[in-house]
Design an enzyme around this catalytic site. Structure first.
Site, PDB file in Angstrom:
ATOM      1  N   ASP A   1       0.821  -1.209   0.000  1.00 49.76           N
ATOM      2  CA  ASP A   1       0.000   0.000   0.000  1.00 49.76           C
ATOM      3  C   ASP A   1       0.857   1.262   0.000  1.00 49.76           C
ATOM      4  OD1 ASP A   1       0.918  -0.386   2.612  1.00 49.76           O
ATOM      5  OD2 ASP A   1      -1.062  -0.614   3.482  1.00 49.76           O
TER       6      ASP A   1
ATOM      7  N   ASN B   1      -7.788  -2.065  14.065  1.00 52.79           N
ATOM      8  CA  ASN B   1      -9.175  -2.394  13.744  1.00 52.79           C
ATOM      9  C   ASN B   1      -9.264  -3.637  12.856  1.00 52.79           C
ATOM     10  OD1 ASN B   1      -8.336  -1.517  11.247  1.00 52.79           O
ATOM     11  ND2 ASN B   1      -9.530   0.379  11.240  1.00 52.79           N
TER      12      ASN B   1
ATOM     13  N   HIS C   1      -7.512  -4.217  10.115  1.00 54.72           N
ATOM     14  CA  HIS C   1      -7.247  -4.039   8.679  1.00 54.72           C
ATOM     15  C   HIS C   1      -5.946  -4.731   8.269  1.00 54.72           C
ATOM     16  CE1 HIS C   1      -5.078   0.139   9.258  1.00 54.72           C
ATOM     17  NE2 HIS C   1      -4.159  -0.779   9.097  1.00 54.72           N
TER      18      HIS C   1
ATOM     19  N   GLU D   1      -9.834  -1.395   5.119  1.00 51.78           N
ATOM     20  CA  GLU D   1     -10.476  -0.976   6.360  1.00 51.78           C
ATOM     21  C   GLU D   1     -11.772  -1.754   6.603  1.00 51.78           C
ATOM     22  OE1 GLU D   1      -8.798   0.744   8.344  1.00 51.78           O
ATOM     23  OE2 GLU D   1      -8.429   2.812   7.717  1.00 51.78           O
TER      24      GLU D   1
HETATM   25  C1  GLP Z   1      -0.703   0.701   8.650  1.00 57.74           C
HETATM   26  C2  GLP Z   1      -0.396  -0.135   7.381  1.00 57.74           C
HETATM   27  C3  GLP Z   1      -0.562  -1.609   7.617  1.00 57.74           C
HETATM   28  C4  GLP Z   1       0.065  -1.967   8.942  1.00 57.74           C
HETATM   29  C5  GLP Z   1      -0.709  -1.332  10.061  1.00 57.74           C
HETATM   30  C6  GLP Z   1      -0.113  -1.577  11.437  1.00 57.74           C
HETATM   31  O1  GLP Z   1      -1.819   1.528   8.575  1.00 57.74           O
HETATM   32  N1  GLP Z   1      -1.135   0.224   6.223  1.00 57.74           N
HETATM   33  O2  GLP Z   1       0.025  -2.316   6.539  1.00 57.74           O
HETATM   34  O3  GLP Z   1       0.033  -3.363   9.121  1.00 57.74           O
HETATM   35  O4  GLP Z   1      -0.933   0.033   9.844  1.00 57.74           O
HETATM   36  O5  GLP Z   1       0.985  -0.759  11.676  1.00 57.74           O
HETATM   37  P1  GLP Z   1       2.005  -1.003  12.843  1.00 57.74           P
HETATM   38  O6  GLP Z   1       2.828  -2.180  12.459  1.00 57.74           O
HETATM   39  O7  GLP Z   1       2.808   0.264  12.921  1.00 57.74           O
HETATM   40  O8  GLP Z   1       1.187  -1.251  14.071  1.00 57.74           O
END
Ligand code: GLP
Length: 217
Positions: A44, A112, A114, A119
């Site tokens: 992404d 959440n 995702h 989302e």
């Molecule tokens: C972001 C990314 C995800 C990631 C998630 C968790 O929004 N788009 O790919 O897995 O949040 O992030 P973190 O590893 O910093 O908790």
């Protein structure tokens, strides 16, 4: 990479994979691993940030992995934050297909539930597409920007179909903040309100959790 040097890797951003990327860089420097023949596709990117912005996922990948290993930069792919439509976004799925499909997809998980930036919603979206970020994700990512107004409101993300097409999936989660999302993904209904729940229908998936993230299992 040692088993299949020309592997196609699906990579993720966020704080969770940072330790893994540091370890991969160490192994590469020690000559135990090579990225020289592999191809990578990231999950992404924020809409509106170009690759030179220090909060873009392209920049994150360059700094945290690509510049530290022997990958060919031209074999690394991050979705473009400049796309204007889902039709344009879907060209990224076509690029993955042309490269032979993803062998190993690495995932984190949002608070959440995702995955990528898929989302909570009423449906699962199949292909790469433009997403409106939820307030909870904007809040969670606020810490990386000067102000909440600076956090992008949209992203481009691989869809659930694009993720499920990977031959193997490895989801990493650490910390108590992820415990509820993990419980919902593992024991809750398979439902797009917790997008990660669909992973249970994949035939080759591993959830790798620390004790805190597994705390509600
Ligand atoms: C972001 C990314 C995800 C990631 C998630 C968790 O929004 N788009 O790919 O897995 O949040 O992030 P973190 O590893 O910093 O908790």
């Amino acid at each position: 990479l040692n088993e299949k040097p020309e592997a196609v890797l699906g990579l993720a951003t966020g704080s969770t994979p940072l330790g893994l990327y540091a370890e991969l860089a160490r192994l590469c420097a020690a000559g135990e691993l090579s990225f020289a023949k592999c191809t990578t596709f990231n999950l992404d990117e924020y809409i509106g940030l170009d690759g030179t912005h220090d909060q873009s996922y392209r920049y994150f990948m360059n700094k945290n992995l690509f510049e530290k290993v022997d990958v060919r930069m031209e074999a690394t792919h991050v979705p473009s934050g400049a796309v204007k439509s889902d039709e344009e976004a879907e060209q990224y799925d076509a690029q993955i297909k042309a490269a032979g499909g993803i062998d190993l997809q690495l995932l984190g998980i949002g608070n959440n539930g995702h995955i990528g930036f898929n989302e909570p919603a009423d449906t699962f979206v199949y292909g790469c597409h433009i997403v409106n970020l939820t307030q909870s994700t904007i809040q969670a990512n606020r810490r990386f920007f000067d102000s909440e107004d600076d956090v992008p409101r949209q992203a481009i993300s691989l869809g659930i179909g694009s993720i499920m097409n990977a031959r193997r999936i490895l989801l990493l989660a650490t910390g108590a903040d992820k415990a509820e999302a993990i419980r919902n993904a593992v024991y809750g209904d398979i439902n797009p309100r917790t997008q990660a729940s669909i992973l249970r229908t994949h035939s080759n998936v591993i959830f790798l959790l620390d004790k805190a993230a597994a705390g509600l299992l």
